[in-house]
Design a protein around this motif. Structure first.
Motif, mmCIF file in Angstrom:
data_model
loop_
_atom_site.group_PDB
_atom_site.id
_atom_site.type_symbol
_atom_site.label_atom_id
_atom_site.label_comp_id
_atom_site.label_asym_id
_atom_site.label_seq_id
_atom_site.Cartn_x
_atom_site.Cartn_y
_atom_site.Cartn_z
ATOM 1 N N ARG A 170 -38.828 31.321 46.062
ATOM 2 C CA ARG A 170 -38.057 32.469 46.726
ATOM 3 C C ARG A 170 -38.776 33.270 48.010
ATOM 4 N N GLU A 218 -37.590 33.020 51.599
ATOM 5 C CA GLU A 218 -37.168 34.411 52.261
ATOM 6 C C GLU A 218 -37.862 34.851 53.343
ATOM 7 N N GLN A 250 -31.663 28.655 51.110
ATOM 8 C CA GLN A 250 -30.966 29.369 50.155
ATOM 9 C C GLN A 250 -30.372 28.466 48.938
#
Length: 185
Positions: free
Chosen positions: A122, A126, A156
């Motif tokens: 993540r 990101e 994503q």
């Protein structure tokens, strides 16, 4: 064994006690005392995530009642009766139970590893998404914007896939924990 002297029950737990065990929960003090008694005589199952994915300690009383506490062990978060299949005792049930417990420990370690991987992925994705959004914002080329949008969607999607895998492991872990608690295998 959990220290039950300072245990507190949540409002949710008190409501569940009133629904499921009304004779032992006319007031919160009586419900707390009943839960203390149950916890003193319960078997510790392990760290099991609830339906929302929040970790807690699971205890089983007499293979019939499941009790969840928070991770500190100070607050009882829920209690419920476990539906049980009344099969006759099988001679190798203890061996099967040990296998279940071993697999439960493996699942716990796998879940912890996957959680760390989710967080790392993540954070990495990101950061890449932020760079791509910046690139998309600063460029005038429609092709570059299209490429950025596609790469963002892929990143994503990767995060979502790993999160779904963790949820699947948590669900399976919950089922194994209930099987251990009820000797239903």
């Amino acid at each position: 064994m959990i220290e039950t002297k300072n245990i507190i029950i949540s409002n949710h737990t008190f409501e569940r006690m009133q629904e499921r065990f009304p004779t032992h929960s006319r007031n919160k003090k009586e419900a707390t005392n009943q839960i203390r008694y149950l916890l003193k005589n319960s078997e510790y199952i392990g760290v099991v995530p609830d339906n929302e994915g929040v970790d807690g300690h699971m205890f089983a009383y007499d293979n019939k009642v499941a009790i969840y506490t928070d991770m500190t062990g100070g607050i009882v978060t829920t209690i419920y009766e476990i539906d049980r299949d009344n099969r006759q005792h099988i001679s190798f049930r203890t061996k099967v139970k040990e296998i279940y417990k071993k697999e439960f420990r493996k699942m716990h370690r796998l879940e912890q590893t996957k959680r760390k991987k989710v967080e790392l992925t993540r954070l990495k994705n990101e950061a890449e998404i932020a760079v791509l959004k910046y690139k998309r914002y600063t460029t005038r080329s429609n092709n570059v914007k299209k490429d950025c949008d596609e790469k963002i969607a892929v990143l994503q999607s990767e995060i979502t896939n790993i999160k779904n895998e963790v949820k699947r492991i948590q669900s399976e872990k919950r089922h194994v924990a209930i099987a251990i608690a009820t000797n239903n295998f």
